[in-house]
Enzyme design. Structure first.
Site: not given
Length: 376
Positions: A163, A172, A240, A264, A267, A296
């Site tokens: 990642t 968040r 990713k 993501h 996020r 994704d």
């Protein structure tokens, strides 16, 4: 947490329909942790809007009497062009956690990505029979990072998903407002053994999980670190969090076997381009190279998978919808989500004139006006 069992009479008939029973089964702060995005959640919404603004142009008079959804993702055989995305702490959503979701992935014949923040250990997950991938966050402690890679190798993982878009967690706000912290029964099984760590200590206007990852993750990671990792594992590397074609080319140049076009799930940066919007340029940049492109963020059903294939992806990662199934009904819920996804994709392929996922790459797409509705 008790999880109501769905009766046959009330079983959802589409992947998207699992959102509401999942919401009903979860505590509000846990639902927010799963469903939320960064800051004003613009990118979270934009991921779905990008799918809703994209139409596929079907082909006709093709023989679709026999259809297959089977393919190869990175170097893993898969019954669908789908792998389970890495999502942390499945035991937040059901007592069996990753054990239930991995068993469902094994039954469906799709790879299951074990997260660095998995709440179940490698040995138990390997025993499920699932094809395992391992998602790696870049830890500050390189020795600990290599220990995780070695454990993933020992468990039979077939690729390493690095990642790249989380030097630290995005803001968040739902979690901050909820002062979200892990309950005592949920832990990062691959990293520590107790429930007294930073992720479990609530503080006002702060996510304890974000505070925990800030302690763990290195914001200084660069392409040189990826090259270093390439020298320390034989596993195929998948990067990713790629949205820019230049980054995709750099990953391929360092020997990556794949990239995941991802923001993501909305996020991280709350102005990031929707993953589906970024996909065609990345796919074009990597055309002819031995580096697969996966998508994704925002996938909610079989027609979404078809759309991603038409825009250049070889497959997708499925995240939140699988957790909806887990929260709603444990392993049976995960199994049904994947069964519905397979049925939806098989149906969509046939109606688009495609006998297999490879044929979907030949489909054209066309933009639509701003949609009047969107799936959850």
């Amino acid at each position: 947490m008790s999880t109501p069992t769905l009766t046959d009479r009330h079983l959802p008939l589409s992947v998207a329909e699992y959102a509401e029973p999942a919401r009903a089964a979860l505590a509000p702060e846990v639902w927010d942790w799963l469903a939320g995005g960064a800051e004003q959640e613009r990118t979270l919404a934009a991921n779905r809007a990008a799918f809703d603004r994209t139409a596929v142009v079907p082909r006709v008079l093709t023989d679709v009497s026999t259809r297959t959804t089977a393919t190869t993702l990175v170097r893993s055989r898969a019954a669908l062009p789908v792998a389970v995305a890495p999502i942390a702490y499945h035991r937040l959503f059901h007592p069996e956690g990753e054990l239930a979701s991995a068993r469902a992935a094994a039954a469906a014949g799709v790879p299951f990505t074990v997260g660095t923040l998995s709440s179940v250990g490698f040995e138990e997950l390997a025993a499920t029979g699932a094809t395992l991938w391992f998602q790696l966050y870049w830890l500050r402690d390189r020795g600990r990072l290599l220990d995780l890679v070695a454990a993933a190798e020992a468990a039979g993982s077939e690729c390493l998903v690095v990642t790249a878009d989380v030097p630290y967690m995005g803001r968040r706000l739902r979690d901050a407002r909820n002062a979200f912290a892990l309950p005592g029964h949920v832990r990062a099984a691959l990293l520590d053994g107790g429930a007294a760590g930073r992720a479990h200590r609530a503080a006002a206007e702060e996510s304890a999980v974000a505070a925990h990852t800030a302690e763990l993750l290195s914001p200084a990671v660069t392409w040189a670190d990826l090259a270093w990792l390439r020298e320390h594992t034989e596993l195929p590397l998948v990067v990713k969090g790629v949205l820019d074609p230049a980054d995709a080319l750099r990953a391929a140049g360092l020997g990556a076997a794949g990239v995941v076009v991802s923001n993501h799930g909305g996020r991280q940066l709350d102005r990031a381009v929707p993953s589906l919007t970024a996909l065609p340029a990345v796919a074009e940049a990597l055309a002819g190279r031995d580096c697969q492109v996966l998508l994704d963020s925002g996938v909610r059903g079989g027609s979404d998978v078809l759309t991603a294939l038409a825009l250049g992806a070889s497959g997708v990662l499925l995240g939140r919808p699988l957790i909806w199934g887990l929260a709603a009904d444990g392993e049976p819920g995960c199994t049904r989500v994947l069964e519905l996804l397979a049925a939806e994709l098989r149906h969509a392929l046939g109606l688009a004139g495609c006998a297999d996922p490879a044929a979907a790459a030949e489909l054209r797409t066309t933009p639509l006006p701003c949609p009047a509705w969107s799936a959850p």
